[in-house]
Motif scaffolding. Structure first.
Motif, mmCIF file in Angstrom:
data_model
loop_
_atom_site.group_PDB
_atom_site.id
_atom_site.type_symbol
_atom_site.label_atom_id
_atom_site.label_comp_id
_atom_site.label_asym_id
_atom_site.label_seq_id
_atom_site.Cartn_x
_atom_site.Cartn_y
_atom_site.Cartn_z
ATOM 1 N N ALA A 1 0.653 -0.098 -6.933
ATOM 2 C CA ALA A 1 -0.102 -1.339 -6.706
ATOM 3 C C ALA A 1 0.808 -2.534 -6.452
ATOM 4 C CB ALA A 1 -1.011 -1.616 -7.907
ATOM 5 N N SER A 2 2.058 -2.457 -6.924
ATOM 6 C CA SER A 2 2.967 -3.594 -6.727
ATOM 7 C C SER A 2 3.335 -3.787 -5.264
ATOM 8 C CB SER A 2 4.228 -3.409 -7.568
ATOM 9 O OG SER A 2 4.997 -2.311 -7.098
ATOM 10 N N THR A 3 3.108 -2.743 -4.427
ATOM 11 C CA THR A 3 3.447 -2.874 -3.000
ATOM 12 C C THR A 3 2.320 -3.525 -2.197
ATOM 13 O OG1 THR A 3 2.527 -0.712 -2.362
ATOM 14 C CG2 THR A 3 4.797 -0.741 -3.187
ATOM 15 N N LEU A 4 1.155 -3.692 -2.805
ATOM 16 C CA LEU A 4 0.025 -4.254 -2.065
ATOM 17 C C LEU A 4 0.240 -5.740 -1.794
ATOM 18 C CD1 LEU A 4 -2.954 -2.548 -3.928
ATOM 19 C CD2 LEU A 4 -2.140 -2.044 -1.620
ATOM 20 N N ARG A 5 -0.067 -6.140 -0.585
ATOM 21 C CA ARG A 5 0.019 -7.558 -0.230
ATOM 22 C C ARG A 5 -1.196 -7.929 0.594
ATOM 23 N NH1 ARG A 5 2.299 -7.670 5.006
ATOM 24 N NH2 ARG A 5 3.273 -5.706 5.640
ATOM 25 N N PRO A 6 -1.574 -9.188 0.583
ATOM 26 C CA PRO A 6 -2.808 -9.596 1.270
ATOM 27 C C PRO A 6 -2.793 -9.257 2.748
ATOM 28 C CG PRO A 6 -1.978 -11.350 -0.150
ATOM 29 C CD PRO A 6 -0.903 -10.302 -0.083
ATOM 30 N N TYR A 7 -3.966 -8.910 3.232
ATOM 31 C CA TYR A 7 -4.147 -8.690 4.662
ATOM 32 C C TYR A 7 -4.954 -9.846 5.213
ATOM 33 C CZ TYR A 7 -5.877 -6.813 9.063
ATOM 34 O OH TYR A 7 -6.187 -6.636 10.383
ATOM 35 N N GLU A 8 -4.395 -10.522 6.172
ATOM 36 C CA GLU A 8 -5.071 -11.674 6.765
ATOM 37 C C GLU A 8 -6.014 -11.194 7.850
ATOM 38 O OE1 GLU A 8 -2.207 -14.487 8.026
ATOM 39 O OE2 GLU A 8 -1.564 -14.998 5.985
ATOM 40 N N GLY A 9 -7.293 -11.287 7.555
ATOM 41 C CA GLY A 9 -8.307 -10.811 8.482
ATOM 42 C C GLY A 9 -8.825 -11.912 9.374
#
Length: 480
Positions: free
Chosen positions: A364-372
């Motif tokens: 989970a630490s690799t997750l980053r926001p996705y700008e949609g």
């Protein structure tokens, strides 16, 4: 995909989202002759709905309108509204609970419910309480609707569970719940049944009922190893549960939730390659709903018979590592480590329709926001490092993005639970995993059809006589 098709899909998903009702098997009528109306008339039958002049009304037009029973969709902003709406659409479970109340079957029986807490589960608790049982509810921190929990508390049913708990505190809360002392435990995932065994609390239980495939798997291992101390009814194995809840309910709720999350992020589902991992009842439903929404669906399976069935249902079959690159991958196995690091690196999007921890090997630490859309961070879509987009952090998508399975589906599943309660109380079963008798499915199916106003055939006298003839020694070629 045309704008009309997009609008039609959004209208159907809006109906499901704002009512938590099922599309398949429901009557719909569509007003109008424009492109959206025609797209609706094509989409609804693909989702298993009936087209006619009654039922839910779609009036696309300039200001799209949806009518339910001739009126605008009812408000569901408050938790009280959602709980009460669930009750209005659960006639089979309500009828079953009425019988328990009239017979005094559960009067004074202490029943613990350990399930995802949302409006339908709240109704199950209320039905058992109204039938005479003493009821308490537990929900895991990531499976509790705190507003629904407050509704239950205000109506006199204790609820244990807190979204802020984790680790040892979460375990302590679950143990405290078990120490309330129950005769029966209704579980989802068998977490509390197994915890009762670990804490030497199982002997206090007369029995339990397990709702899910993933929950029954470890219980059967415990049975084989001789450590399962109580009788457990395999609710999941009843046809009126798994054939509807797993296929139609999970199929609709998970795929619609995926489509909603992707829509919010500005990503198209239609024409996208998709891979369903696992072709049990859940995978069947997910694949069917993905295809209805226009995805190009493939299936990855380890069971040759299920893979063959998927091929005959019209899906391309292959190994997950071969099908995953560039595709939407939906895990429908309910087994950990289904989506490994390589798939997470090569797939375009990953989502989970199962329901166990670590179904995706995700840090989970690799997750980053996705700008949609408009460059804003998407509410439910994140990117795992430089790899796939992940929906709902790899959690069960219909619970994370939506409101779980549709109400009518849980009406059937909870009717099976109520039948299991009655069966456990009426029989002294030995420790082990037990199926419900076949009469449970017949009883529940018959009640569901009657409450829908449907009629089915009965075998004629000639058919009954012929069946007797088939069983005779003479017909089998044996001497009389």
């Amino acid at each position: 995909m045309t704008d009309e098709t997009v609008t039609a899909q959004r209208l159907v998903r809006r109906f499901a989202r704002e009512t938590n009702l099922l599309v398949s098997g429901r009557d719909f009528s569509v007003i109008g002759t424009d492109g959206v109306a025609e797209a609706l008339r094509a989409l609804l039958p693909a989702l298993g709905a009936h087209l006619g002049d009654a039922g839910v009304v779609f009036a696309p037009g300039g200001t799209p309108e949806i009518l339910l029973d001739g009126e605008a969709l009812p408000p569901r902003e408050r938790a009280e509204d959602r709980v009460d709406a669930a009750g209005r659409h659960m006639p089979v479970a309500t009828d079953r609970a009425r019988r328990l109340r009239e017979n005094g079957t559960v009067r004074g029986v202490r029943i613990g419910i350990a399930m995802v807490l949302e409006p339908k589960t709240a109704q199950l608790a209320l039905l058992l309480r109204d039938a005479g049982a003493t009821v308490a509810v537990y929900a895991h921190p990531d499976e509790i609707d705190v507003e629904v929990a407050e509704v239950l508390r205000s109506r006199g049913i204790p609820v244990d569970g807190d979204p802020s708990l984790s680790g040892a505190a979460e375990r302590a809360a679950a143990v405290s719940f078990l120490r309330r002392g129950f005769d029966l435990l209704l579980d989802d995932g068998s977490h509390l049944i197994r915890l009762a065994h670990e804490e030497s609390l199982a002997p206090q239980l007369r029995g339990a009922a397990e709702e899910t495939t993933s929950g029954l798997t470890p219980l059967r291992v415990m049975e084989q190893e001789g450590v399962l101390e109580i009788p457990v009814i395999a609710v999941n194995d009843a046809l009126t549960k798994t054939s509807f809840d797993n296929r139609y309910g999970t199929g609709q709720s998970c795929v619609f939730a995926i489509a909603d999350a992707l829509d919010d992020a500005g990503i198209r589902l239609r024409d996208r390659p998709a891979v369903v991992v696992g072709y049990g009842p859940v995978g069947e439903g997910v694949a069917a709903h993905l295809r209805a929404l226009g995805a190009q669906v493939g299936v990855s399976e380890t069971d040759p018979v299920r893979a063959l069935r998927a091929a005959h249902d019209g899906y391309r079959i292959g190994r997950l590592h071969d099908l995953a690159p560039g595709a939407l991958v939906v895990s429908a196995t309910g087994a950990p480590h289904t989506v490994d690091a390589e798939v997470l690196r090569t797939a375009a999007i990953v989502a989970v329709a199962g329901g166990v921890p670590h179904e995706i090997d995700l840090d989970a630490s690799t997750l980053r926001p996705y700008e949609g859309v408009n460059g804003e961070a998407s509410a439910f879509v994140e990117r795992a490092g430089t790899g796939a987009l992940v929906i709902a952090r790899g959690g069960c998508v219909n619970l994370s993005v939506g409101e779980g399975n549709p109400i009518e589906i849980m009406d059937l599943s909870f009717s099976v639970q109520l039948f299991a309660v009655e069966h456990l109380l009426a029989h002294e079963l030995p420790a082990g995993v037990h199926p419900l008798p076949a009469e449970a499915d017949v009883t529940i199916g018959t009640a569901a059809l009657a409450l829908r106003g449907e009629h089915i055939d009965q075998r004629s006298r000639a058919q009954v006589d012929a069946q007797r003839e088939w069983r005779s020694p003479r017909f089998r070629g044996e001497s009389a």
